[in-house]
Design a protein around this motif. Sequence first.
Motif, PDB file in Angstrom:
ATOM      1  N   LYS A   1      25.627   8.267   4.886  1.00 28.94           N
ATOM      2  CA  LYS A   1      25.944   7.915   3.364  1.00 28.94           C
ATOM      3  C   LYS A   1      27.511   8.047   4.073  1.00 28.94           C
ATOM      4  O   LYS A   1      27.643   7.131   2.210  1.00 28.94           O
ATOM      5  N   PHE A   2      28.132   7.517   4.579  1.00 30.63           N
ATOM      6  CA  PHE A   2      29.420   7.780   4.817  1.00 30.63           C
ATOM      7  C   PHE A   2      30.024   6.961   4.585  1.00 30.63           C
ATOM      8  O   PHE A   2      29.912   5.282   5.334  1.00 30.63           O
TER       9      PHE A   2
ATOM     10  N   GLU B   1      28.102  22.566   4.793  1.00 30.66           N
ATOM     11  CA  GLU B   1      27.557  21.300   5.912  1.00 30.66           C
ATOM     12  C   GLU B   1      28.858  19.802   5.776  1.00 30.66           C
ATOM     13  O   GLU B   1      28.895  18.706   6.484  1.00 30.66           O
ATOM     14  N   TYR B   2      29.794  19.653   4.075  1.00 25.79           N
ATOM     15  CA  TYR B   2      30.482  18.932   3.776  1.00 25.79           C
ATOM     16  C   TYR B   2      31.405  18.813   5.488  1.00 25.79           C
ATOM     17  O   TYR B   2      32.518  18.207   5.431  1.00 25.79           O
TER      18      TYR B   2
ATOM     19  N   ASP C   1      22.756  13.584   7.580  1.00 27.04           N
ATOM     20  CA  ASP C   1      22.752  12.339   6.437  1.00 27.04           C
ATOM     21  C   ASP C   1      23.989  11.907   5.881  1.00 27.04           C
ATOM     22  O   ASP C   1      24.263  11.120   5.066  1.00 27.04           O
ATOM     23  N   LEU C   2      24.731  12.895   5.646  1.00 28.48           N
ATOM     24  CA  LEU C   2      26.291  12.688   5.115  1.00 28.48           C
ATOM     25  C   LEU C   2      26.947  11.980   5.634  1.00 28.48           C
ATOM     26  O   LEU C   2      27.637  10.916   4.783  1.00 28.48           O
TER      27      LEU C   2
ATOM     28  N   ALA D   1      30.385  17.919   8.527  1.00 26.91           N
ATOM     29  CA  ALA D   1      30.720  16.035   8.624  1.00 26.91           C
ATOM     30  C   ALA D   1      32.132  15.330   8.137  1.00 26.91           C
ATOM     31  O   ALA D   1      32.492  14.800   9.271  1.00 26.91           O
TER      32      ALA D   1
END
Length: 395
Positions: free
Chosen positions: A316-317, A56-57, A312-313, A60
Motif C-alpha cells: 500500500k506504499f 512492522e512499520y 501489506d504496508l 517495512a
Amino acid sequence: MVYLQGGPGFGSPVPQDFALTNTVLDRGYQMLYLDSRGTGMSSPVTASTLAMLGDEYRQADYLKLFRADSIVKDLEAVRKTLTADFPSHLKRWSIVGHDFGGFCVLTYLSFYPEGLLEAFTLGGLPPISRTPDQVYAATYKKVMDRNRVYYMKYPEDIEAIQNLCFHIKSKSGLPLPSGGVLTVRGLLTLGRHFGIYGGLDFVHDLILRAKSDLARFQFITRPTLTALERAVSIDDNVIYAILQEATYCQRVASNWSADRVGCSLKEYQWLKGSPKSASVIREGPLFFSGEMIYPFLFETFPELEKLAIVADLIAKFPDWPNLYNEWQLAQNTVALYAATYVDDMYVDYELAQGTVKLVNNCRQLITNTLFPNALYSQPGEVLKLLFELRDDSID
C-alpha cells in the motif's frame, strides 16, 4: 564482469558450479559474483532478522531499501572501492543481469552509466513505463497460454488435479512437513514453474505422485508433501514475496496488483477463496497462476505469516522513487546486449519491446527456442549467441 542474479531476493550461484564463470573467464574477463543486499551471505532478510529492527512499520521502511535503486548504489560503491588505484581507463566494468538482474542493469544504466563498459541482460528488460496492473494484465495472458500447453501435453491431469483439489478441500488443507498448510489456492501456485525449461514436466511429476498416493493410500504421503512444499513455499525468500510487485512501482502503490487483476479473470476466480463445492472444482480445467504473489500466501506459510502486516504496508506504499531515467536511457552510450525470449512467461515480450524503443544503443538476441532459465538449462547455447551479438558475428 559482475553478475546480477534474478529474483528479487535470491543470492548469487556458487561460481565454480555456474556455466557463466568459465565462459567469461575464457574470454579474458575477471568475474565477480555479489550477493545483493538481503540475500546469500549479505545480511539475509528473514522474519527473525527483521524482528530485530522493531515494529512492522520499521521493518517495512527497512525493506523499502532493497529494490534495484539501492542495489546499484551498492554496486557503484563496490566498483569505486575495487578500482580506486586503477588508471582511469580501467575503472569501468561490465555487468550481466539475469531476469531481475536485468532490471538492475537498466537502473544502473539510468543513474550510473559512467561506471559501465558494457551491459548484458538475459530475459531481463523491465517494463519501464508500465504500472503493476498493466504488467500483470500482460503476464496473466502468457500464463494462461502455458496452462493450455500443459493440459494439451497432459490431458489426464485435468481430472487428477481436480481430484487432488477435492481431497485438499475435504481435509480443510494438508499440513506440510515444515509447518504451514497446503490449500487449493496454494497448490495452484505451482504454475510459477511453467515458464522454465522442463517446468511442465516438473509439475506433472508432482501431480502424478499425488495421484498415485491417493489411489493407493487415500492420503498424500510425506515424501510427496515434502516435494510439493519445496515447489510452492517461498518462506526462504521473503524479499521475493514482499517486494516482487514493488519492482514495478514508480510513484504508485501496487495494492496487491496480481491478486486484483487475477480476480477479474474468469480463469482465476479461485483467487477469491477456496472453492465452495466439488461442482466448482469439476467445472473445467483449473488454471495455475504464474509468478504472482497473493495475500493468502501470508496466511498459509509460517515464515510469511509473521510478515503479513509488513507485506501489506509495502503493497500500500505509494511513494516509491523512480527506478529508471528515461531521458538518460534515450541517450545511452553504453552498449547493451539483450537476450529476449519470445515465450517468456515472467517478463512479457511485448512490454520488453516497448522498453527497447526507449533505450539507445541496445541490440537484441530474440529467440523462441529458449526459455528464461536458459542460462541454467542451456548455458552454452545462449551465451554463445549473446557473445556473438557482442562480437558482431551474427550478421
